[in-house]
Design a protein around this motif. Structure first.
Motif, PDB file in Angstrom:
ATOM      1  N   CYS A 258      28.437  15.631  23.751  1.00  0.00           N
ATOM      2  CA  CYS A 258      29.317  15.133  22.672  1.00  0.00           C
ATOM      3  C   CYS A 258      28.629  15.269  21.317  1.00  0.00           C
ATOM      4  CB  CYS A 258      29.719  13.691  22.942  1.00  0.00           C
ATOM      5  SG  CYS A 258      28.330  12.589  23.292  1.00  0.00           S
ATOM      6  N   PHE A 261      29.672  13.207  18.179  1.00  0.00           N
ATOM      7  CA  PHE A 261      29.323  11.799  18.032  1.00  0.00           C
ATOM      8  C   PHE A 261      27.941  11.594  17.401  1.00  0.00           C
ATOM      9  CE2 PHE A 261      32.152  10.836  21.939  1.00  0.00           C
ATOM     10  CZ  PHE A 261      33.278  10.901  21.131  1.00  0.00           C
ATOM     11  N   ARG A 279      28.000   7.789  16.901  1.00  0.00           N
ATOM     12  CA  ARG A 279      29.237   7.070  16.654  1.00  0.00           C
ATOM     13  C   ARG A 279      29.481   6.078  17.791  1.00  0.00           C
ATOM     14  NH1 ARG A 279      29.751   8.844  11.460  1.00  0.00           N
ATOM     15  NH2 ARG A 279      29.748  11.135  11.364  1.00  0.00           N
ATOM     16  N   GLU A 281      32.000   5.739  19.488  1.00  0.00           N
ATOM     17  CA  GLU A 281      32.745   6.365  20.580  1.00  0.00           C
ATOM     18  C   GLU A 281      31.836   6.842  21.709  1.00  0.00           C
ATOM     19  OE1 GLU A 281      35.223   6.313  17.006  1.00  0.00           O
ATOM     20  OE2 GLU A 281      33.166   6.985  17.405  1.00  0.00           O
ATOM     21  N   ALA A 282      30.541   6.983  21.430  1.00  0.00           N
ATOM     22  CA  ALA A 282      29.604   7.435  22.466  1.00  0.00           C
ATOM     23  C   ALA A 282      29.134   6.298  23.369  1.00  0.00           C
ATOM     24  CB  ALA A 282      28.398   8.098  21.806  1.00  0.00           C
TER      25      ALA A 282
END
Length: 318
Positions: A258, A261, A279, A281-282
């Motif tokens: 990712c 991120f 981020r 989101e990770a």
């Protein structure tokens, strides 16, 4: 001094004039010490004895007014005056709210009262250092052998004594020189931090390794005031070498799986690092990787018994 000890006869006119000029009224002379005169202060109305030489050549300072000023200054600084220092006219003894006695210069107490500087109790500071040391397995002995004011001498539970910088004592970033190894062999950890910004929109993560994650978070990251930080997870690892290897593997996976991120370094003006920030989101992936790491470490500590060949076992049994 009783009234019988005072000579109230009229003094020389020059003495009366000098007394009035200095803010006093001439009251009399000490019969036992003819060179000593008694003056009554116009401010506090108290009597004060001074040498005739002082009256003729200087402006005598009223002892009562001086003590009243010391007491008032002490009260403004949150202290109680015990009394002047008899060995140094510039210092006095004070009682702090903590119950300890302090000896400080009058000028310093005046600055404390004006709010220019803060007052620090030496005994309270020593007790605080002793408590911090005890929580880390050390005992405070006293001043440092190297003579540096920002160091103290401590004794480890193993009996070894060494100087430790106060900043390292506060952060916990020091080890015993006698019984400790190095960072590669000492126990360490892989940590996960979360950073929340005051705008309530930005949330970021940091993954890293440290022997003391709490100290790393509090003392080394240089976070700005608008950032709130917390420790989300800590995975204990047997050695710094293994922790570093696990951390590098984790970062490699995150960058490969990712990359969107990964926070670029030009956005990291709020922290004193230039990488290893992700981020929010990770978070699910990082949590999963840390769980895998914990499972791997547990399996290394408790390996399964080797499989045995049944035929071989039967042969051994016979």
């Amino acid at each position: 001094m009783s009234a019988d000890d005072i000579d109230r006869s009229k003094p020389p006119a020059s003495w009366e004039h000098l007394a009035i000029k200095s803010g006093y009224t001439f009251y009399g002379r000490d019969k036992s010490k003819r060179a000593t005169v008694l003056l009554r202060c116009h401010t506090c109305s108290e009597l004060m004895s001074v040498h005739t030489h002082v009256l003729r050549t200087a402006r005598a300072e009223c002892t009562s007014c001086w003590l009243n000023a010391l007491s008032s200054e002490a009260e403004s600084a949150g202290l109680t005056l015990i009394g002047p220092d008899l060995t140094d006219s510039h210092r006095a003894h004070y009682l702090g709210v903590c119950g300890h006695t302090l000896n400080r210069q009058r000028g310093f107490i005046q600055r404390v009262g004006r709010g220019e500087v803060s007052l620090r109790c030496t005994d309270c500071l020593r007790e605080r250092y002793a408590e911090m040391a005890e929580n880390q397995g050390w005992s405070l002995l006293g001043k440092a052998i190297n003579g540096k004011p920002n160091y103290r001498l401590f004794r480890h539970t193993c009996g070894f004594e060494q100087d430790v910088a106060i900043c390292n004592l506060q952060s916990g970033r020091f080890t015993c020189n006698a019984c400790a190894g190095n960072w590669a062999s000492d126990p360490s950890a892989v940590y996960l931090f979360q950073f929340d910004f005051l705008d309530e929109r930005t949330r970021l993560l940091k993954v890293g390794m440290s022997r003391n994650p709490a100290s790393r978070l509090r003392h080394q990251l240089g976070l700005k005031d608008e950032v709130r930080a917390q420790i989300l997870r800590v995975v204990t690892v047997a050695s710094g070498k293994k922790a570093l290897k696990a951390e590098k593997r984790l970062h490699g996976i995150l960058r490969a799986v990712c990359p969107e991120f990964v926070v670029p370094n030009y956005e990291l003006n709020w922290i004193s690092v230039v990488s290893e920030i992700y981020r929010i989101e990770a978070l699910p992936l990082i949590s999963e990787l840390l769980s895998d790491l914990e499972e791997t470490l547990r399996s290394e500590q408790n390996p399964l018994p080797p499989k045995t060949n049944c035929a071989s076992s039967r042969g051994l049994m016979q």
